[in-house]
Design a protein around this motif. Structure first.
Motif, mmCIF file in Angstrom:
data_model
loop_
_atom_site.group_PDB
_atom_site.id
_atom_site.type_symbol
_atom_site.label_atom_id
_atom_site.label_comp_id
_atom_site.label_asym_id
_atom_site.label_seq_id
_atom_site.Cartn_x
_atom_site.Cartn_y
_atom_site.Cartn_z
ATOM 1 N N ALA A 54 0.833 -1.206 0.000
ATOM 2 C CA ALA A 54 0.000 0.000 0.000
ATOM 3 C C ALA A 54 0.867 1.256 0.000
ATOM 4 C CB ALA A 54 -0.926 -0.010 1.216
ATOM 5 N N VAL B 207 2.986 1.526 -3.535
ATOM 6 C CA VAL B 207 2.231 1.992 -4.703
ATOM 7 C C VAL B 207 1.828 3.448 -4.521
ATOM 8 C CG1 VAL B 207 0.177 1.608 -6.109
ATOM 9 C CG2 VAL B 207 1.467 -0.345 -5.232
ATOM 10 N N ALA B 208 1.483 3.846 -3.289
ATOM 11 C CA ALA B 208 1.181 5.258 -3.037
ATOM 12 C C ALA B 208 2.412 6.125 -3.281
ATOM 13 C CB ALA B 208 0.678 5.438 -1.605
ATOM 14 N N LEU C 205 2.849 6.475 -7.025
ATOM 15 C CA LEU C 205 1.883 7.431 -7.571
ATOM 16 C C LEU C 205 2.266 8.865 -7.225
ATOM 17 C CD1 LEU C 205 -1.557 5.656 -7.002
ATOM 18 C CD2 LEU C 205 -0.263 5.892 -9.129
ATOM 19 N N LEU D 161 -3.548 1.616 -13.605
ATOM 20 C CA LEU D 161 -2.936 0.926 -12.474
ATOM 21 C C LEU D 161 -3.742 -0.332 -12.174
ATOM 22 C CD1 LEU D 161 -0.794 1.033 -10.189
ATOM 23 C CD2 LEU D 161 -2.518 2.214 -8.807
ATOM 24 N N VAL E 119 5.966 0.003 -9.658
ATOM 25 C CA VAL E 119 4.890 0.314 -10.596
ATOM 26 C C VAL E 119 5.497 0.539 -11.979
ATOM 27 C CG1 VAL E 119 3.094 1.985 -11.199
ATOM 28 C CG2 VAL E 119 3.398 1.272 -8.819
ATOM 29 N N TYR F 138 -10.479 -1.994 -12.192
ATOM 30 C CA TYR F 138 -9.603 -1.077 -11.464
ATOM 31 C C TYR F 138 -9.728 0.376 -11.951
ATOM 32 C CZ TYR F 138 -7.817 -5.515 -9.955
ATOM 33 O OH TYR F 138 -7.751 -6.788 -9.430
ATOM 34 N N ASP G 178 -6.234 7.681 -10.446
ATOM 35 C CA ASP G 178 -5.220 6.720 -10.000
ATOM 36 C C ASP G 178 -5.433 6.329 -8.538
ATOM 37 O OD1 ASP G 178 -3.996 6.691 -12.462
ATOM 38 O OD2 ASP G 178 -2.390 8.076 -11.894
ATOM 39 N N ILE G 179 -5.927 7.271 -7.727
ATOM 40 C CA ILE G 179 -6.170 6.963 -6.311
ATOM 41 C C ILE G 179 -7.272 5.916 -6.188
ATOM 42 C CG2 ILE G 179 -6.856 7.909 -4.081
ATOM 43 C CD1 ILE G 179 -4.059 8.774 -5.133
ATOM 44 N N SER H 64 -7.960 3.662 -8.383
ATOM 45 C CA SER H 64 -7.330 2.398 -8.794
ATOM 46 C C SER H 64 -6.462 1.842 -7.679
ATOM 47 C CB SER H 64 -6.502 2.619 -10.061
ATOM 48 O OG SER H 64 -7.303 3.074 -11.133
ATOM 49 N N TRP H 65 -5.776 2.733 -6.937
ATOM 50 C CA TRP H 65 -4.980 2.289 -5.786
ATOM 51 C C TRP H 65 -5.861 1.560 -4.786
ATOM 52 C CZ3 TRP H 65 -5.570 3.321 -0.607
ATOM 53 C CH2 TRP H 65 -4.511 2.957 0.243
ATOM 54 N N ALA I 298 -2.176 11.257 -3.523
ATOM 55 C CA ALA I 298 -1.148 10.229 -3.290
ATOM 56 C C ALA I 298 -0.264 10.620 -2.111
ATOM 57 C CB ALA I 298 -0.320 10.031 -4.553
#
Length: 446
Positions: A92, A95-96, A99, A112, A126, A153, A169-170, A172-173, A231
């Protein structure tokens, strides 16, 4: 969009060479946007990403060269079992962090998903950021799902055909972390239109997700992009601090990540003269074999995680020691030494117990340019030659040493993977170079 080849750079190091389909490169809109998007991707800091090293055109072939990441993708690992504990949290954060670096460079990933997250020995990486934006330039897609990303996603605004933003993207995170922790996408499986409808109108199903992450994942999956954290805010909330630099977050990931056993490198095959994907670019000339088929297609890999939990016999009798070295005093503790077959993973902690600061950088590696712990070795009884950390290409499968001064009271954690340890070793001496030797450390079986 094309193919990925395992290649080598002029210095002999491995890289991933992505070549786009010729019909894409033939389109004027694609060519116009390719340089812009590739230049933006090259500005992304390399923290928790596979950085873009080069991009261009050669004989009508558009290509992108990225750092080669050794390790399976997230979907291959979760197919065996969901992530748990520190590895789920490290994923977690990692990936954050990626991003954050991507968004700081003005890039939006847009696609993502688990197959775009590779699990390297030092944490998640990533890949393919910015490349998804090029797909639309080729006008080769027919549906919203294909043009905007992977349905399970993607964000609701992407599903509506709206431009993707960092907030997309968030979302998708959140979907990716939920999948990693439960083994299921939060909006289920099924046909593309069915999944898209759930993304737009249904609440996510997060049953079984670690409660420490659930609240933050729920915020990331808010239908309204204005209510999602950024992010940077994700990193801060996960690490319990404010304005955490990406370099600090990346180091935190590498210190808490437990590597999966590396998978066997794919077989390579040389191209006959004149038959390679192109003929002039030095990147294309050094391509040595096919790494994967179509970009984004996941491979099924067997993944074993023997050190998810510490062994029952974590190194006795010599699990700790004190040594005066490098102008200060160190306390060294073996946290675990776990073996599966002839492969073992060593984890240890070093604390500066003296009164003076010291620079450990380049002190635990082989040479002044080696900032890893490659000098550390295991010495099994009755074996003449010590076993040093394994390597992938020229890279050590072990921790890097921070460049910052190691001050009094500071504590660092390190790890290294060793191959070729006798299966019946039982006990080994752990040689930590200038930090001394701990004798008769027990080897725990997985």
């Amino acid at each position: 969009m094309g193919y990925v080849f395992l290649a080598h750079d002029p210095a002999g190091g491995p890289v991933a060479l992505k070549t786009m389909r010729h019909e894409l490169a033939a389109r004027e809109e694609f060519r116009r946007r390719f340089g812009k998007e590739a230049d933006a991707a090259r500005r992304v800091a390399r923290f928790c990403t596979a950085p873009v090293l080069d991009a261009g055109f050669d004989d009508g072939t558009a290509y992108i060269v990225t750092e080669y990441v050794e390790g399976p993708d997230l979907s291959a690992v979760v197919a065996q079992a969901p992530l748990t504990g520190s590895n789920l949290e490290a994923l977690a954060v990692g990936v954050a962090t990626a991003l954050t670096a991507i968004h700081q460079a003005g890039v939006v990933h847009r696609d993502l998903k688990p197959s775009n997250v590779l699990l390297s020995p030092v944490g998640p990486r990533v890949i393919d950021f910015g490349i998804a934006q090029l797909a639309d330039a080729g006008h080769t897609v027919a549906t919203v799902a294909q043009s905007m990303g992977t349905p399970a996603y993607m964000s609701p605004e992407q599903a509506r055909g709206e431009p993707a933003t960092p907030a997309s993207d968030i979302f998708s995170w959140g979907s990716l972390v939920a999948y990693a922790g439960t083994g299921k996408p939060p909006f289920g499986n099924g046909g593309g239109h069915e999944v898209i409808y759930r993304v737009m109108h249904h609440a996510p199903v997060l049953d079984g997700l670690d409660e420490r992450l659930r609240a933050l994942v729920e915020r990331a999956l808010d239908k309204d992009p204005r209510r999602r954290p950024s992010a940077q805010q994700l990193m801060d909330l996960l690490l319990g601090r404010t304005q955490v630099p990406v370099a600090v977050a990346s180091q935190s990931v590498s210190e808490t990540w437990t590597p999966v056993l590396p998978t066997r490198r794919p077989a390579t095959a040389s191209f006959p003269a004149g038959s390679g994907p192109a003929s002039r670019s030095p990147w294309l000339l050094v391509a040595v074999g096919l790494l994967a088929a179509v970009v984004g297609a996941g491979a099924t890999l067997g993944v074993v995680r023997p050190w998810e939990q510490r062994g029952a016999d974590p190194g006795t009798p010599a699990t700790a020691g004190t040594v005066d070295a490098l102008g200060t005093r160190f306390q060294v503790r073996i946290d675990s030494l776990v073996q599966q077959g002839t492969t073992a993973r060593l984890a240890w902690t070093v604390q500066n117990a003296g009164t003076e600061g010291v620079l450990l950088y380049n002190k635990l590696g082989n040479g002044v340019t080696d900032n890893s712990v490659s000098r550390v070795s295991l010495v099994p009884p009755g074996v003449a030659s010590p076993v040093y950390p394994a390597s992938v290409g020229e890279a050590c499968e072990c921790s890097k040493v921070p460049q910052l001064s190691f001050q009094a009271g500071d504590q660092l954690q390190f790890w290294a993977i060793f191959k070729g340890l006798p299966e019946d070793a039982g006990y080994v001496d752990v040689n930590l170079g200038p930090l001394g030797v701990l004798k008769n450390v027990a080897v725990s079986s997985s």
